[in-house]
Design a protein around this motif. Structure first.
Motif, PDB file in Angstrom:
ATOM      1  N   GLY A   1       6.739 -26.404 -19.659  1.00  0.00           N
ATOM      2  CA  GLY A   1       7.987 -25.898 -20.237  1.00  0.00           C
ATOM      3  C   GLY A   1       8.426 -26.705 -21.449  1.00  0.00           C
ATOM      4  O   GLY A   1       8.887 -26.161 -22.450  1.00  0.00           O
ATOM      5  N   ILE A   2       8.321 -28.047 -21.364  1.00  0.00           N
ATOM      6  CA  ILE A   2       8.736 -28.932 -22.474  1.00  0.00           C
ATOM      7  C   ILE A   2       7.859 -28.686 -23.695  1.00  0.00           C
ATOM      8  O   ILE A   2       8.354 -28.594 -24.826  1.00  0.00           O
ATOM      9  CB  ILE A   2       8.659 -30.418 -22.037  1.00  0.00           C
ATOM     10  N   LEU A   3       6.534 -28.554 -23.459  1.00  0.00           N
ATOM     11  CA  LEU A   3       5.599 -28.380 -24.576  1.00  0.00           C
ATOM     12  C   LEU A   3       5.795 -27.047 -25.290  1.00  0.00           C
ATOM     13  O   LEU A   3       5.435 -26.891 -26.462  1.00  0.00           O
ATOM     14  CB  LEU A   3       4.146 -28.495 -24.087  1.00  0.00           C
ATOM     15  N   ASN A   4       6.327 -26.046 -24.600  1.00  0.00           N
ATOM     16  CA  ASN A   4       6.496 -24.738 -25.204  1.00  0.00           C
ATOM     17  C   ASN A   4       7.937 -24.479 -25.672  1.00  0.00           C
ATOM     18  O   ASN A   4       8.312 -23.328 -25.942  1.00  0.00           O
ATOM     19  CB  ASN A   4       6.095 -23.646 -24.204  1.00  0.00           C
ATOM     20  N   MET A   5       8.791 -25.536 -25.709  1.00  0.00           N
ATOM     21  CA  MET A   5      10.180 -25.370 -26.194  1.00  0.00           C
ATOM     22  C   MET A   5      10.201 -25.218 -27.715  1.00  0.00           C
ATOM     23  O   MET A   5       9.416 -25.814 -28.414  1.00  0.00           O
ATOM     24  CB  MET A   5      11.023 -26.587 -25.776  1.00  0.00           C
TER      25      MET A   5
END
Length: 581
Positions: A577-581
């Motif tokens: 989730g963090i990498l795709n923000m």
């Protein structure tokens, strides 16, 4: 075939593919009518005989179920109105032959004999199958009437008809035991004796002759095929007769005799004497069924002993069997006025008209036939009994249920010749006239011999006198001099040895065909089956098994391990989730 002489009974439309329309229908005409009489008449007598012969067998019911299935398929073979129905019957009798030859399947040699018959017949049947495909390609149908009408428009010696007839002849060599596919029939004696009488004397082995007579127009237009048939026929007649001269098993003598007589029928077909060949089919059904059933009566009295060297002197113990077998022997030897004389002489007369060489070879075969048949009769029924004391005490004539068929067949063997008595002897050639409608499309009906009457008389006299001389010579050797075959099978000279060992034909086939095929099979088994196919299949299995063994560790059952995996999973989701923000 004229409308007045034949009737087609159409049951239903069976196969419709494009322009090909095959019906399930039966043809009743003079040829099929006579075959029906032979099959059901001889079949009834053999069924009756079997009630006594097989009475003590534990598989009595199974035997009769096979026997009746055979009759069903044989009737289908001769009644079909097209080649496909004939082929169903053709394959069916092959199956029943396998079941009946290997009836006592617990005996390994009997089971092997059944397999040998089945495989050798399949070789011939392939020829029939290919012939049907060619017939469909050329004529667009397999119906006899349509095929024969269209074929009659072809020129003599046409290459297509040559191919079809050669393929059909290959089929006939398998079913009717001609060179090179004849070795299965002597081994087929492994079956119960009534089987030998029905299948391997009167009906199944004549299927090839029936098929060629039915297809007479195709063969008449293929003179090269007819020459090949005549050559193969006379060679088979001679070789089988030569082998029969020294055999000691009573059924083996009759088996080689059958092969030899079938050779005569093919000689008749090859010289265009279709009616004469069928006449011999008819008379042969009478006297050969009689001889086989007579041999069965002897074997029954001897408690299943088939070696003639252990018999002798049975004339006084089995008077009815002896008298009937004497009639059968005289008939097959071609001694007048019994049936075999007229049918064999007609074939030899046609052979002489076409080629004196064929006549000469056929004449030599007839000499052999007379000698080995009387040899069998004398060794079995004359002299002193050579079996055990226990066997001698139990010798007795067979029951009425077995002797009655012998008597009926003996009467038929006596008078059967009048069916087609030649015009030279004042006869009306009834059989030739009766069968004439089936030659509607043939160029030559081949119902008469175009020879001078004086020539015919000379040929008849030569044949009859020679047969009688051979019977006398056999009597001098085996009765007067008691020059019986050696108990240990010792041989006297190279010719005797060749005959006794059946010209080593089985050994030659074994060396040239069986062993190389077995060797090739072993190589293919090791290299292809085990080395390649098994390696691929097992390799896939090993990969799946190994991966399963690794993945299985994930299902360990430890709660701590599951909590760690859950935490790692949550962490992975959060990181994603963090990498795709």
């Amino acid at each position: 075939m004229g409308e007045e002489a034949s009737t087609v009974y159409h049951l239903f439309d069976w196969i419709t593919v494009g322009s090909l329309n095959l019906g399930f229908s039966f043809l009743v005409d003079p040829l099929s009518a006579l075959m029906l009489l032979i099959i059901t008449g001889i079949g009834f007598l053999i069924h009756l005989y079997s009630c006594g012969y097989m009475a003590s067998d534990e598989s009595f019911g199974r035997f009769f179920s096979y026997l009746n299935l055979f009759i069903f398929f044989m009737l289908l073979l001769v009644m079909g109105s097209n080649y496909l129905i004939m082929f169903i019957g053709w394959e069916g009798v092959g199956l029943c032959s396998y079941l009946l030859i290997g009836f006592w399947y617990k005996n390994t040699s009997y089971a092997n004999a059944a397999k040998k018959a089945f495989v050798m017949n399949r070789i011939g049947d392939l020829g029939f199958l290919i012939a049907m495909f060619v017939l469909i390609a050329v004529f667009g149908t397999l119906e006899y009437k349509e095929v024969f009408a269209k074929a009659s428009q072809f020129p003599m010696g046409d290459a297509t008809l040559l191919l079809i007839t050669l393929l059909l002849f290959v089929a006939a060599t398998g079913k009717s035991a001609q060179i090179p596919l004849f070795t299965w029939l002597p081994d087929a004696m492994a079956g119960p004796t009534p089987v030998s009488a029905l299948i391997h004397a009167a009906t199944m082995v004549t299927a090839g002759i029936y098929m060629i007579i039915r297809s007479n127009i195709l063969f008449t237009l293929s003179p090269l095929t007819l020459q090949i048939i005549a050559a193969i026929g006379v060679a088979t007649a001679l070789i089988a007769a030569f082998i029969a001269m020294t055999q000691n098993d009573i059924k083996k003598v009759l088996a080689y005799s059958t092969v030899s007589q079938l050779g005569y029928m093919f000689l008749g077909l090859g010289v265009g004497a279709f009616t004469a060949a069928f006449f011999h089919v008819l008379t042969h059904a009478f006297f050969k069924a009689l001889l086989f059933l007579g041999a069965g009566s002897v074997i029954h009295a001897m408690h299943h002993e088939q070696d003639m060297r252990k018999m002798g002197g049975l004339k006084k113990y089995l008077p009815i069997t002896f008298m009937t077998m004497l009639i059968g022997t005289v008939a097959i030897a071609g001694i007048p006025p019994l049936s075999g004389f007229f049918s064999k002489d007609e074939i030899l007369a046609f052979a002489f008209a076409q080629s004196p060489l064929f006549w000469g070879l056929g004449f030599v075969g007839a000499l052999f036939t007379a000698f080995y048949m009387f040899r069998m009769l004398y060794i079995t029924f004359y002299g002193d009994f050579r079996g055990t004391t226990e066997q001698e005490q139990h010798l007795h004539e067979s029951p009425m249920v077995m002797t009655l068929p012998l008597i009926v067949l003996a009467v038929l063997s006596l008078i059967g010749g009048i069916i087609n008595l030649p015009s030279v002897l004042g006869g009306g050639q009834w059989l030739a006239n009766f069968l004439s409608p089936i030659y509607e499309y043939s160029v030559s009906r081949a119902s008469e011999v175009h020879l001078e009457h004086s020539t015919e008389y000379i040929l008849m006299a030569a044949s009859a006198i020679a047969a009688i001389i051979m019977a006398i010579l056999a009597y001098q050797k085996y009765v007067k001099k008691q020059d019986l075959p050696q108990e240990d099978g010792a041989q006297q000279g190279s010719l005797h040895k060749l005959s006794y060992h059946k010209l080593y034909i089985d050994e030659i086939y074994d060396a040239l065909v069986v062993k190389p095929l077995n060797g090739l099979s072993k190589v293919l088994y090791k290299a292809i089956d085990k080395g390649l196919i098994d390696a691929i299949v097992n390799g896939v299995g090993d990969i799946i098994h190994a991966s399963g063994r690794g993945i299985r560790q994930l299902q360990s059952g430890y709660v701590g391990f599951y909590i760690i995996m859950m935490v790692l999973g949550v962490a992975a989701i959060v990181l994603y989730g963090i990498l795709n923000m």
